[in-house]
Design an enzyme around this catalytic site. Structure first.
Site, short mmCIF file in Angstrom:
data_model
loop_
_atom_site.label_atom_id
_atom_site.label_comp_id
_atom_site.label_asym_id
_atom_site.label_seq_id
_atom_site.Cartn_x
_atom_site.Cartn_y
_atom_site.Cartn_z
N THR A 90 -8.24 11.41 1.63
CA THR A 90 -7.01 11.30 0.85
C THR A 90 -7.29 11.04 -0.63
O THR A 90 -6.64 11.59 -1.51
CB THR A 90 -6.15 10.15 1.42
OG1 THR A 90 -5.91 10.41 2.79
CG2 THR A 90 -4.84 10.04 0.68
N THR A 160 -10.50 7.20 4.66
CA THR A 160 -10.59 5.84 5.20
C THR A 160 -10.76 5.82 6.71
O THR A 160 -11.24 4.84 7.27
CB THR A 160 -9.31 5.03 4.85
OG1 THR A 160 -8.17 5.73 5.35
CG2 THR A 160 -9.19 4.85 3.35
N ASP A 161 -10.39 6.93 7.40
CA ASP A 161 -10.42 6.92 8.87
C ASP A 161 -11.79 6.52 9.43
O ASP A 161 -11.87 5.71 10.34
CB ASP A 161 -10.05 8.31 9.41
CG ASP A 161 -8.56 8.43 9.70
OD1 ASP A 161 -7.78 7.67 9.09
OD2 ASP A 161 -8.18 9.28 10.53
N LYS A 238 -11.44 -0.50 9.87
CA LYS A 238 -10.05 -0.12 9.57
C LYS A 238 -9.16 -0.76 10.62
O LYS A 238 -9.25 -0.43 11.80
CB LYS A 238 -9.91 1.40 9.56
CG LYS A 238 -8.53 1.86 9.09
CD LYS A 238 -8.47 3.37 8.79
CE LYS A 238 -7.09 3.74 8.21
NZ LYS A 238 -6.97 5.18 7.91
#
Lengths: 410, 410
Positions: A90, A160-161, A238
């Site tokens: 992203t 970020t995943d 996360k």
């Protein structure tokens, strides 16, 4: 400006077109994102997307997007500065979610060009981070080493995943590093008002000055702006699907924070050294297996046949059912390493407290204190490739700060 | 009192014997727990166990345990009161961790016999909760229904490891209930000074008075004593391996608390009804699959062959890699239900934001808001057995408070 559209011409819609329509009796206005598989995606003003069946799509109004010339990303070399390596995600994307392709956003590039002195930028991959693989981790590690050897700090833009998987993989492969290596990302793309992209990049650049000699992650520490925090790559996870502070240290302790534009150290970390040492090998024959009541032992058997190490996310202190323990024994007997971690995420594992743990231990399983399951996976891949003879011993010893709490015997 | 022991006679040690020895140069004193698979387990004064190789075991001193007559658990019937059903786990066990067998501790039984009026007690199973199965959930549900029909509230003693799986399984099977159903457990056994067993049982009995018409869990709300909290069974999760407040509501919101010995409501919950309706059927052909970078698609294929529903713990908003998406498409094509949840644990899933999510949706996967992965598993087992024609529709609708946050479109 406005055209009436029928279903038949809906495919004339282009990315960026504004659409007004009535949905379940409510007036909705959004931006056309894509038409795929008969599904039309619109982005609403609040940042959320809505997906409509193409054959139910009856827009009241369409305003065509203007044609803007697109700025092209550049690769800017730098020495003894900060090199930003974009891998995708992203943070490196425009709103063009349709392909997932990295088109580094004009906003981010402008910020870099007009901003910091001696900051370089290079696109080394263009994927959403769920498509990361051990091979790509090795490639990123090599690119990182090249920049370290040119005297640069390295900031890696990453989705970020799976950021914490990549961070810990890099941590194991980088035995020593001469300057800072920091991964960062964003939970909101740079074209959204709430985007955390700029602040996270800017905080990362500031954090490089601390010379943390270990692979770190820089993200928000709260949902508020100006809450930049630095975390250990091997101790973070996360923990929320959408919050800006989604990535967190498992024990809540950060390494550093940004305050009034300055990076402030909050904990001890390894210092950078004279040179960098990279061991760019990972063996992907390792798997995570999540245990649950009623699990078919046959599933374990299949996974054991396809892998040389299995990280089990057991219950509590590191438990599985009796029927799985016999599979553990068989797999261990045929040379598969079995590492017990916990689906609780937080806290220590311990195979000495209950009979289940002791039976697992007797069957050949080991545990490794409070190592995170995802970190145990990347460590297993690293050990298989580089230290397979000492797998059990090294798995239980902290190599990159990945184990904090071990079995206490007093 | 003291005997010198040699290795040859170490097997003469009995549970409860006190042992002094020197370990890595340190003096250690502990209680003999077991000798299994050539490993000797001692329990130390701090409550931790230590495990030693039998052939390295050289005790300095052994004090034999006294022979105490063991009190036998009783089954006490009751009507229009509170019935405690013990299924096993730490709460119902003495320190005899060796077998994992439930020997309801004399301490707990004494407390019940001398304590509350109109509290009955019955041992219905004797397992560590990692050995729970869907068949056992059905059995517990039937026993619970019997007690509800006799006008009793039901408190279920259960191991904490899989307590939330059982709670949600019961919640789906119990369509309606006439009185309270509360699961409780303990993180420390009742013979330890720090045990939370008595307080959790006592809090549970107090919470029954609130008549929550849904399956709840009662555990500590902090590591301190007197912090009894009530949680929704379908919205809680074990989030720490050892803390007394390990089981928590995923959003941090409790349903009720104990204050000065009184149960205080903190949130709305369903009221109990006139009668209880049980649908005692679960289909165990459902699995949890934890996605990780580099996952071999063959693993997915095997799991799909053995199951009719797969709950994927994907990354972020509910993502997997491209290579797994094609397996999802194949599995869906052959009739397997695919539910995307997130390994982040907290936050909403959403298959509309990124291309990966949209491709998963097109491949046949669904998501169900912020449902917990473990709860999605028990719901899948319930739907497969009772509503397989409406699986996709019902999975996305809250049936027992298991989904709080759904896709917001405004």
């Amino acid at each position: 400006m406005f055209e009436a559209l029928t279903v038949a011409v809906s495919t004339d819609l282009r990315f960026g077109d504004r659409v007004k329509l009535t949905y379940n009796g409510r007036k909705i206005e959004g931006m056309f994102i894509s038409l795929e598989h008969g599904l039309i995606t619109l982005k609403l003003g609040n940042g959320y997307n809505i997906v409509l069946q193409e054959d139910e799509f009856r827009p009241d109004q369409v305003t065509k997007a203007e044609n803007k010339p697109e700025r092209r990303p550049r690769s800017v070399d730098v020495k003894n500065g900060v090199k930003i390596l974009a891998t995708g995600g992203t943070i490196a994307s425009r709103i063009d979610y349709t392909t997932g392709a990295v088109k580094p956003s004009p906003e981010v590039i402008s910020a870099l060009e007009t901003g910091e002195q001696n900051v370089g930028y290079s696109v080394i991959d263009d994927i959403l981070s769920e498509n990361m693989t051990p091979e790509k981790w090795i490639y990123i590690a090599k690119k990182t080493k090249e920049e370290l050897d040119r005297g640069n700090h390295v900031v890696i833009l990453h989705g970020t995943d799976t950021m914490t998987y990549t961070a810990s993989a890099l941590a194991f492969m980088l035995e020593r590093q001469s300057r800072s290596v920091i991964l960062t990302g964003s939970q909101r793309s740079s074209d959204r008002p709430s985007s955390d992209a700029f602040e996270n990049i800017s905080s990362s650049i500031m954090f490089t000055a601390l010379n943390a000699g270990e692979v770190c992650i820089s993200m928000h520490g709260s949902i508020s702006d100006f809450s930049g925090r630095l975390m250990r790559g091997t101790r973070s996870r996360k923990m929320h699907t959408s919050r800006r502070d989604a990535i967190r240290p498992v024990d809540g302790r950060y390494l550093a924070r940004i305050e009034d534009g300055v990076a402030i150290k909050e904990a001890e970390f390894r210092s950078t050294g004279e040179d960098s040492v990279l061991i760019p090998k990972m063996d992907s024959r390792a798997a995570i297996l999540y245990f649950y009541p009623g699990m078919d032992p046959g599933i374990f058997e299949t996974i054991a046949q396809k892998n040389d190490a299995i990280v089990i996310m057991g219950t509590g202190l590191g438990h599985v059912s009796e029927s799985i323990i016999s599979e553990v024994r068989k797999a261990h007997g045929s040379g598969v390493h079995i590492v017990m971690t916990s689906q609780c995420i937080a806290g220590n594992t311990n195979l000495n407290v209950y009979s289940t743990g002791r039976e697992l231990k007797a069957a050949g399983a080991i545990s490794a204190g409070d190592i995170l399951p995802e970190v145990a996976l990347t460590k297993a891949m690293f050990l298989l490739a580089n230290h397979s003879d000492e797998f059990e011993k090294l798995m239980q010893i902290p190599m990159r700060g990945e184990i904090e709490e071990r079995l206490r015997i007093e």
